[in-house]
Motif scaffolding. Structure first.
Motif, PDB file in Angstrom:
ATOM      1  N   GLY A  56       0.748  -1.336  -0.428  1.00 32.91           N
ATOM      2  CA  GLY A  56      -0.207  -0.122   0.142  1.00 32.91           C
ATOM      3  C   GLY A  56       0.681   1.403   0.011  1.00 32.91           C
ATOM      4  O   GLY A  56       0.151   2.637  -0.067  1.00 32.91           O
ATOM      5  N   VAL A  57       2.033   1.440   0.370  1.00 32.23           N
ATOM      6  CA  VAL A  57       2.905   2.222   0.528  1.00 32.23           C
ATOM      7  C   VAL A  57       3.074   3.000  -0.953  1.00 32.23           C
ATOM      8  O   VAL A  57       2.707   4.198  -1.572  1.00 32.23           O
ATOM      9  CB  VAL A  57       4.159   2.239   0.501  1.00 32.23           C
ATOM     10  N   PHE A  80      -3.617  14.147  13.668  1.00 32.48           N
ATOM     11  CA  PHE A  80      -2.835  14.013  13.492  1.00 32.48           C
ATOM     12  C   PHE A  80      -1.576  14.370  14.454  1.00 32.48           C
ATOM     13  O   PHE A  80      -1.780  15.218  15.238  1.00 32.48           O
ATOM     14  CB  PHE A  80      -2.144  15.481  12.678  1.00 32.48           C
ATOM     15  N   VAL A  81      -0.557  13.311  14.867  1.00 35.45           N
ATOM     16  CA  VAL A  81       0.025  12.850  15.929  1.00 35.45           C
ATOM     17  C   VAL A  81       1.807  12.834  15.427  1.00 35.45           C
ATOM     18  O   VAL A  81       1.702  12.477  14.741  1.00 35.45           O
ATOM     19  CB  VAL A  81      -0.039  11.931  16.754  1.00 35.45           C
ATOM     20  N   GLN A  82       2.906  13.611  16.046  1.00 36.88           N
ATOM     21  CA  GLN A  82       3.428  13.488  15.817  1.00 36.88           C
ATOM     22  C   GLN A  82       4.191  11.654  16.525  1.00 36.88           C
ATOM     23  O   GLN A  82       4.050  11.652  17.681  1.00 36.88           O
ATOM     24  CB  GLN A  82       4.883  14.391  16.258  1.00 36.88           C
ATOM     25  N   SER A  83       5.015  10.964  15.918  1.00 39.87           N
ATOM     26  CA  SER A  83       4.913   9.918  16.166  1.00 39.87           C
ATOM     27  C   SER A  83       6.730   9.547  15.671  1.00 39.87           C
ATOM     28  O   SER A  83       7.292   9.044  14.930  1.00 39.87           O
ATOM     29  CB  SER A  83       4.112   8.628  16.158  1.00 39.87           C
ATOM     30  N   GLY A  84       8.023   9.870  16.923  1.00 36.13           N
ATOM     31  CA  GLY A  84       9.398   9.681  16.387  1.00 36.13           C
ATOM     32  C   GLY A  84       9.313  11.040  15.454  1.00 36.13           C
ATOM     33  O   GLY A  84       9.236  12.503  15.564  1.00 36.13           O
ATOM     34  N   LYS A  85       9.816  10.301  14.039  1.00 37.91           N
ATOM     35  CA  LYS A  85      10.087  11.683  12.886  1.00 37.91           C
ATOM     36  C   LYS A  85       8.937  11.370  12.142  1.00 37.91           C
ATOM     37  O   LYS A  85       9.136  12.403  10.918  1.00 37.91           O
ATOM     38  CB  LYS A  85      11.269  10.860  12.751  1.00 37.91           C
ATOM     39  N   ASN A  86       8.118  10.808  12.116  1.00 32.51           N
ATOM     40  CA  ASN A  86       6.647  10.644  11.141  1.00 32.51           C
ATOM     41  C   ASN A  86       6.219  11.518  12.146  1.00 32.51           C
ATOM     42  O   ASN A  86       5.116  11.345  13.080  1.00 32.51           O
ATOM     43  CB  ASN A  86       6.326   9.767  10.987  1.00 32.51           C
ATOM     44  N   THR A  87       4.877  11.950  10.979  1.00 30.89           N
ATOM     45  CA  THR A  87       3.574  12.600  11.027  1.00 30.89           C
ATOM     46  C   THR A  87       2.350  10.888  10.963  1.00 30.89           C
ATOM     47  O   THR A  87       2.842  11.322   9.513  1.00 30.89           O
ATOM     48  CB  THR A  87       3.353  14.152  10.811  1.00 30.89           C
ATOM     49  N   ILE A  88       2.068  10.545  12.075  1.00 33.70           N
ATOM     50  CA  ILE A  88       0.674  10.225  11.692  1.00 33.70           C
ATOM     51  C   ILE A  88      -0.344  10.450  11.562  1.00 33.70           C
ATOM     52  O   ILE A  88      -0.829  11.340  13.043  1.00 33.70           O
ATOM     53  CB  ILE A  88       0.983   8.793  13.119  1.00 33.70           C
ATOM     54  N   LEU A 129     -11.279   4.361  15.838  1.00 30.98           N
ATOM     55  CA  LEU A 129     -10.271   5.650  16.010  1.00 30.98           C
ATOM     56  C   LEU A 129      -9.484   4.223  14.977  1.00 30.98           C
ATOM     57  O   LEU A 129      -9.026   3.201  15.354  1.00 30.98           O
ATOM     58  CB  LEU A 129      -9.843   5.117  17.155  1.00 30.98           C
ATOM     59  N   ALA A 130      -8.688   4.774  13.866  1.00 35.68           N
ATOM     60  CA  ALA A 130      -8.332   4.582  12.701  1.00 35.68           C
ATOM     61  C   ALA A 130      -6.947   4.894  12.014  1.00 35.68           C
ATOM     62  O   ALA A 130      -7.433   6.205  12.351  1.00 35.68           O
ATOM     63  CB  ALA A 130      -8.517   4.016  11.937  1.00 35.68           C
ATOM     64  N   LEU A 131      -5.928   4.851  12.724  1.00 37.94           N
ATOM     65  CA  LEU A 131      -4.532   4.883  11.609  1.00 37.94           C
ATOM     66  C   LEU A 131      -4.061   4.706  10.828  1.00 37.94           C
ATOM     67  O   LEU A 131      -3.946   3.509   9.907  1.00 37.94           O
ATOM     68  CB  LEU A 131      -3.852   5.110  13.196  1.00 37.94           C
ATOM     69  N   GLU A 132      -3.052   5.476  10.325  1.00 41.00           N
ATOM     70  CA  GLU A 132      -2.951   5.022   8.790  1.00 41.00           C
ATOM     71  C   GLU A 132      -0.580   5.196   9.520  1.00 41.00           C
ATOM     72  O   GLU A 132      -0.452   5.601   9.887  1.00 41.00           O
ATOM     73  CB  GLU A 132      -3.251   5.969   7.695  1.00 41.00           C
ATOM     74  N   TYR A 133      -0.684   3.688   9.138  1.00 38.23           N
ATOM     75  CA  TYR A 133       0.717   3.113   9.494  1.00 38.23           C
ATOM     76  C   TYR A 133       2.096   4.199   8.581  1.00 38.23           C
ATOM     77  O   TYR A 133       1.229   5.118   7.821  1.00 38.23           O
ATOM     78  CB  TYR A 133       1.090   2.164   9.025  1.00 38.23           C
ATOM     79  N   PRO A 134       2.406   4.440   9.215  1.00 38.22           N
ATOM     80  CA  PRO A 134       3.726   5.113   8.146  1.00 38.22           C
ATOM     81  C   PRO A 134       3.281   4.409   6.992  1.00 38.22           C
ATOM     82  O   PRO A 134       3.928   3.933   5.885  1.00 38.22           O
ATOM     83  CB  PRO A 134       5.253   4.753   9.800  1.00 38.22           C
ATOM     84  N   LYS A 138      -2.445  10.303   4.529  1.00 41.21           N
ATOM     85  CA  LYS A 138      -1.410  11.144   4.642  1.00 41.21           C
ATOM     86  C   LYS A 138       0.209  11.166   5.767  1.00 41.21           C
ATOM     87  O   LYS A 138       0.236  12.288   6.592  1.00 41.21           O
ATOM     88  CB  LYS A 138      -2.573  12.328   5.253  1.00 41.21           C
ATOM     89  N   SER A 139      -0.107  10.310   6.083  1.00 36.58           N
ATOM     90  CA  SER A 139       0.671   9.364   7.274  1.00 36.58           C
ATOM     91  C   SER A 139       2.935   9.794   6.333  1.00 36.58           C
ATOM     92  O   SER A 139       2.535   9.342   5.342  1.00 36.58           O
ATOM     93  CB  SER A 139       1.111   8.459   7.822  1.00 36.58           C
ATOM     94  N   THR A 140       3.396   9.909   7.338  1.00 40.70           N
ATOM     95  CA  THR A 140       4.823  10.219   6.872  1.00 40.70           C
ATOM     96  C   THR A 140       5.536   9.084   7.179  1.00 40.70           C
ATOM     97  O   THR A 140       5.391   8.211   8.198  1.00 40.70           O
ATOM     98  CB  THR A 140       5.892  11.467   6.730  1.00 40.70           C
TER      99      THR A 140
END
Length: 183
Positions: A56-57, A80-88, A129-134, A138-140
């Protein structure tokens, strides 16, 4: 010590005079090329594994417009949440229900691709609550194991603070590779 030095000088002089047959030179060059590609494979193995596991990437080339175009009439909130160097990126659908489903999608695409499953869960009268993987939507970033693990924990911590989620009122739901993430 002088004996070792003189022996090395003798070997080097003999090596310069030695003629190596052409087939041996070709085999040596092929060996160097194979070693080079093997080292490249070792260096990029994690990324290659990620591409194979998370196709999917590659599908992440479509532009997002408004989330509401993709989720029928559901009250979707973009997170949008900052997770390490990524925006999730994540979606939160607040149905004012007592329980929330923490949904982990499959590896075939971003959240929009799993819209029907998310709508189904919401129709069961749960908050979602559903997140998109890095690397998805829209996740980096890139979906490395550690980044996915950190992203799931960071999104959940954010939802606990913002929406008052608690472990006893949260149902974890995984689809396809999302079942691995859910465990």
């Amino acid at each position: 010590m002088k004996k070792i030095k003189s022996l090395l000088d003798l070997i080097l002089k003999h090596h310069k005079r030695c003629l190596v047959p052409k087939p041996v030179k070709i085999l040596v060059r092929i060996t160097y090329i194979l070693i080079f590609f093997y080292l490249l494979l070792l260096i990029f193995a994690a990324r290659l594994e990620g591409y194979a596991t998370f196709p999917g990437v590659f599908l992440n080339t479509l532009e997002y417009t408004k989330t509401q175009q993709y989720i029928s009439n559901l009250p979707v909130q973009d997170i949008f949440v900052q997770s390490g160097k990524n925006t999730i990126h994540a979606w939160y659908i607040d149905n004012k229900a007592p329980k929330t489903v923490y949904y982990f999608h499959g590896n075939g695409g971003e959240l929009r691709y799993f819209q029907e499953e998310i709508e189904f869960i919401s129709a069961l009268w749960y908050n979602v609550l559903a997140l998109e993987y890095p690397g998805y939507g829209k996740s980096t970033g890139f979906p490395f194991y550690a980044d996915i693990k950190n992203a799931t924990e960071d999104i959940y911590a954010y939802a606990q603070k913002t929406y008052g989620l608690s472990e006893k009122n949260t149902i974890v739901w995984g689809y396809s590779i999302g079942t691995w993430v859910a465990t």
